[in-house]
Design a protein around this motif. Structure first.
Motif, PDB file in Angstrom:
ATOM      1  N   LEU A  56       1.158  -0.884  -0.066  1.00  0.00           N
ATOM      2  CA  LEU A  56       0.014  -0.017   0.105  1.00  0.00           C
ATOM      3  C   LEU A  56       1.345   1.273  -0.497  1.00  0.00           C
ATOM      4  O   LEU A  56       0.743   2.101  -1.056  1.00  0.00           O
ATOM      5  CB  LEU A  56      -0.752   0.360   1.318  1.00  0.00           C
ATOM      6  CG  LEU A  56      -2.016  -0.800   1.357  1.00  0.00           C
ATOM      7  CD1 LEU A  56      -3.026  -1.126   2.197  1.00  0.00           C
ATOM      8  CD2 LEU A  56      -2.588  -1.007  -0.291  1.00  0.00           C
ATOM      9  N   ALA A  57       2.425   0.907   1.232  1.00  0.00           N
ATOM     10  CA  ALA A  57       3.068   2.307   0.456  1.00  0.00           C
ATOM     11  C   ALA A  57       3.798   2.369  -0.376  1.00  0.00           C
ATOM     12  O   ALA A  57       3.908   3.932  -1.552  1.00  0.00           O
ATOM     13  CB  ALA A  57       4.192   2.535   1.774  1.00  0.00           C
ATOM     14  N   ARG A  58       3.544   1.683  -1.139  1.00  0.00           N
ATOM     15  CA  ARG A  58       3.926   1.250  -2.703  1.00  0.00           C
ATOM     16  C   ARG A  58       3.116   2.602  -3.708  1.00  0.00           C
ATOM     17  O   ARG A  58       3.343   3.136  -4.283  1.00  0.00           O
ATOM     18  CB  ARG A  58       4.520   0.111  -2.979  1.00  0.00           C
ATOM     19  CG  ARG A  58       5.054   0.514  -4.527  1.00  0.00           C
ATOM     20  CD  ARG A  58       5.258  -1.200  -5.048  1.00  0.00           C
ATOM     21  NE  ARG A  58       3.447  -2.008  -5.186  1.00  0.00           N
ATOM     22  CZ  ARG A  58       3.203  -2.094  -6.476  1.00  0.00           C
ATOM     23  NH1 ARG A  58       3.019  -0.730  -7.256  1.00  0.00           N
ATOM     24  NH2 ARG A  58       2.419  -2.945  -6.131  1.00  0.00           N
ATOM     25  N   LEU A  59       1.806   1.622  -3.559  1.00  0.00           N
ATOM     26  CA  LEU A  59       1.226   2.086  -4.197  1.00  0.00           C
ATOM     27  C   LEU A  59       0.555   3.791  -3.933  1.00  0.00           C
ATOM     28  O   LEU A  59       0.143   4.521  -5.417  1.00  0.00           O
ATOM     29  CB  LEU A  59      -0.634   1.008  -3.813  1.00  0.00           C
ATOM     30  CG  LEU A  59      -0.623  -0.254  -4.468  1.00  0.00           C
ATOM     31  CD1 LEU A  59      -1.368  -0.236  -4.178  1.00  0.00           C
ATOM     32  CD2 LEU A  59      -0.014   0.276  -6.216  1.00  0.00           C
ATOM     33  N   ALA A  60       1.158   4.343  -2.932  1.00  0.00           N
ATOM     34  CA  ALA A  60       0.827   5.170  -2.337  1.00  0.00           C
ATOM     35  C   ALA A  60       1.453   6.505  -3.122  1.00  0.00           C
ATOM     36  O   ALA A  60       1.997   7.756  -2.395  1.00  0.00           O
ATOM     37  CB  ALA A  60       0.674   5.521  -0.952  1.00  0.00           C
ATOM     38  N   GLY A  61       2.751   5.876  -3.517  1.00  0.00           N
ATOM     39  CA  GLY A  61       3.378   7.072  -3.554  1.00  0.00           C
ATOM     40  C   GLY A  61       5.215   6.699  -2.819  1.00  0.00           C
ATOM     41  O   GLY A  61       5.455   7.977  -2.264  1.00  0.00           O
ATOM     42  N   GLU A  62       4.830   6.246  -1.637  1.00  0.00           N
ATOM     43  CA  GLU A  62       6.002   6.212  -0.634  1.00  0.00           C
ATOM     44  C   GLU A  62       6.587   5.440  -0.679  1.00  0.00           C
ATOM     45  O   GLU A  62       6.689   4.205   0.284  1.00  0.00           O
ATOM     46  CB  GLU A  62       5.352   6.133   1.067  1.00  0.00           C
ATOM     47  CG  GLU A  62       3.860   7.135   0.961  1.00  0.00           C
ATOM     48  CD  GLU A  62       3.209   7.254   2.336  1.00  0.00           C
ATOM     49  OE1 GLU A  62       3.824   6.455   2.762  1.00  0.00           O
ATOM     50  OE2 GLU A  62       1.966   8.113   2.145  1.00  0.00           O
ATOM     51  N   PRO A  63       7.832   5.372  -1.588  1.00  0.00           N
ATOM     52  CA  PRO A  63       8.656   4.700  -1.277  1.00  0.00           C
ATOM     53  C   PRO A  63       9.814   4.146  -0.446  1.00  0.00           C
ATOM     54  O   PRO A  63       9.438   2.418   0.334  1.00  0.00           O
ATOM     55  CB  PRO A  63       9.740   4.953  -2.537  1.00  0.00           C
ATOM     56  CG  PRO A  63       9.665   6.144  -2.453  1.00  0.00           C
ATOM     57  CD  PRO A  63       8.183   6.849  -2.166  1.00  0.00           C
TER      58      PRO A  63
END
Length: 139
Positions: A56-63
């Motif tokens: 979910l962090a990846r999908l939110a643009g939070e690498p």
């Protein structure tokens, strides 16, 4: 937890894909809390929800957050006795590495680099040269 909900994953993914990242993360966190309460922090159920939150962090643009969570998942899997060449362990480390490469804030990347290097040393994965590329990039 909502009564009668057997699989929250479709709703969580739908929220994330619709850009409702906070909602998706909150629902996943609630399920993770339930897994921790029911099964304990050293359980595959808890690891699963850490991995859901990482994605979910990846999908939110939070690498950077995704990288941290994937590293935590890899460490948890190793702590549960999974082998370093287990595809799920390797996958978690590979995903952490990939997310680390996406971090735009060089300070944040440098802060996560040593942990990623230490984990990559334990779990080299199947891509030859991954550790060498990582250490070169850390300079």
């Amino acid at each position: 937890m909502p009564a009668g909900v057997e699989d929250p994953h479709p709703a969580i993914l739908a929220a994330a894909m619709a850009g409702r990242h906070g909602e998706a993360a909150a629902v996943a966190a609630a399920w993770e809390h339930d897994a921790l309460r029911r099964h304990g922090p050293r359980s595959m159920e808890a690891v699963h929800w850490t991995e859901v939150r990482a994605d979910l962090a990846r999908l939110a643009g939070e690498p950077a957050r995704s990288c941290e969570l994937w590293l935590a998942a890899a460490e948890a899997r190793l702590g549960l006795g999974q082998r370093r060449d287990d595809p799920d362990v390797e996958g978690a480390v590979d995903r952490a590495h990939h997310q680390w490469e996406q971090i735009g804030d060089s300070g944040r990347a440098r802060a996560l680099g040593p942990l990623l290097i230490a984990t990559r040393r334990r779990v080299p994965g199947r891509r030859p040269g991954a550790l060498a590329a990582l250490t070169r990039r850390m300079g």
